[in-house]
Design an enzyme around this catalytic site. Structure first.
Site, PDB file in Angstrom:
ATOM      1  CG  HIS A 162      -1.835   1.180   1.230  1.00  0.00           C
ATOM      2  ND1 HIS A 162      -2.961   1.250   0.426  1.00  0.00           N
ATOM      3  CD2 HIS A 162      -1.760   2.363   1.880  1.00  0.00           C
ATOM      4  CE1 HIS A 162      -3.540   2.420   0.606  1.00  0.00           C
ATOM      5  NE2 HIS A 162      -2.837   3.119   1.481  1.00  0.00           N
ATOM      6  CG  ASP A 174      -5.295  -0.678   2.623  1.00  0.00           C
ATOM      7  OD1 ASP A 174      -4.740  -1.554   1.927  1.00  0.00           O
ATOM      8  OD2 ASP A 174      -5.836   0.322   2.145  1.00  0.00           O
ATOM      9  CD  GLU A 226       4.194   1.604  -4.198  1.00  0.00           C
ATOM     10  OE1 GLU A 226       3.782   0.698  -4.934  1.00  0.00           O
ATOM     11  OE2 GLU A 226       3.739   2.758  -4.248  1.00  0.00           O
TER      12      GLU A 226
HETATM   13  C1  GRF Z   1       1.172   0.698  -6.540  1.00  0.00           C
HETATM   14  O1  GRF Z   1       1.204   2.042  -6.211  1.00  0.00           O
HETATM   15  C2  GRF Z   1       0.750  -0.099  -5.338  1.00  0.00           C
HETATM   16  O2  GRF Z   1       1.183   0.440  -4.141  1.00  0.00           O
HETATM   17  C3  GRF Z   1      -0.733  -0.026  -5.425  1.00  0.00           C
HETATM   18  O3  GRF Z   1      -1.018  -0.089  -6.802  1.00  0.00           O
HETATM   19  C4  GRF Z   1       0.101   0.378  -7.553  1.00  0.00           C
HETATM   20  C5  GRF Z   1       0.478  -0.713  -8.515  1.00  0.00           C
HETATM   21  O4  GRF Z   1       1.411  -0.345  -9.465  1.00  0.00           O
HETATM   22  N1  GRF Z   1      -1.347  -1.012  -4.578  1.00  0.00           N
HETATM   23  P1  GRF Z   1       2.106  -1.433 -10.399  1.00  0.00           P
HETATM   24  O5  GRF Z   1       1.006  -2.147 -11.170  1.00  0.00           O
HETATM   25  O6  GRF Z   1       2.869  -2.387  -9.526  1.00  0.00           O
HETATM   26  O7  GRF Z   1       3.004  -0.665 -11.304  1.00  0.00           O
END
Ligand code: GRF
Length: 204
Positions: A113, A154, A184
């Site tokens: 998230h 979440d 991320e």
């Molecule tokens: C990311 O920002 C993730 O945190 C959210 O959705 C987005 C996915 O992006 N849950 P991707 O498909 O991995 O590029």
């Protein structure tokens, strides 16, 4: 070679987090688990092409084509069982899973998230909306969280978090990109490795 945890990655879009997992596997950051399967909720998801380019089995399961949440989850479970999946990574997967599904895979589903939970999370907080809300509130620090998935959006136990500073000139788009790059794409593979190790140790 010793056994690895079998991982399924569920996606809906571009799949940059899937790519981070694939890259981590190649670099050995993710070494106790292996991505065996990618399932997309949208047949046009670019993430499916990333899976193909890396020789990973992939399927599209669309809720619309399935006609109901129950049938959608049934088809996903069939795939997870066929591939003997140990745990599931939600990487930008936009369909909410039922309480029956999350209970069936208790502590076997993780999600990324793009905020520091409990800020800017829960119902309606996805994609750019999360970053818009952070900027509207004027917080100076945001980030990303990897957590277990339970029946509360979440709401499951937190595994890893990483903070990212907000800049005065940030837009939702610049912030989204920086949170992905600095947080991320780092903590999702790290968390996948931690969960893989935990599952393997429980099976000994
Ligand atoms: C990311 O920002 C993730 O945190 C959210 O959705 C987005 C996915 O992006 N849950 P991707 O498909 O991995 O590029």
């Amino acid at each position: 070679m010793s056994r690895k945890a079998n991982i399924a990655v569920l996606v809906s879009g571009g799949g940059t987090n899937l790519q981070a997992l694939i890259d981590a596997q190649k670099k050995g950051v993710l070494k106790s688990g292996e991505i065996r399967l990618v399932i997309a909720s949208n047949p046009n998801a670019y993430a499916l092409q990333r899976a193909e380019q890396n020789g990973i089995d992939r399927f599209a399961v669309s809720k619309k084509a399935c006609g109901s949440q129950q049938e959608f989850e049934k088809q996903i479970i069939e795939l997870l069982e066929r591939y003997h999946i140990d745990f599931i990574v939600l990487a930008g997967f936009l369909t909410v899973l039922s309480a029956d599904f999350t209970a069936r895979y208790d502590h076997r589903i993780i999600n990324i998230h793009p905020s520091l939970i409990p800020s800017f999370c829960g119902d309606g907080f996805y994609g750019l909306r999360v970053h818009e809300a952070a900027l509207a509130k004027g917080v100076k620090v945001t980030g990303a969280t990897v957590h277990y998935v339970n029946e509360i959006p979440d709401g499951g136990e937190i595994i890893l978090q990483k903070a990212v500073n907000i800049r005065p000139d940030d837009t939702p788009e610049t912030l989204q990109k920086r949170v992905m790059r600095l947080a991320e794409w780092k903590i999702l593979p790290q968390a996948a490795e931690l969960v893989s190790q935990k599952i393997l140790s429980e099976q000994k």
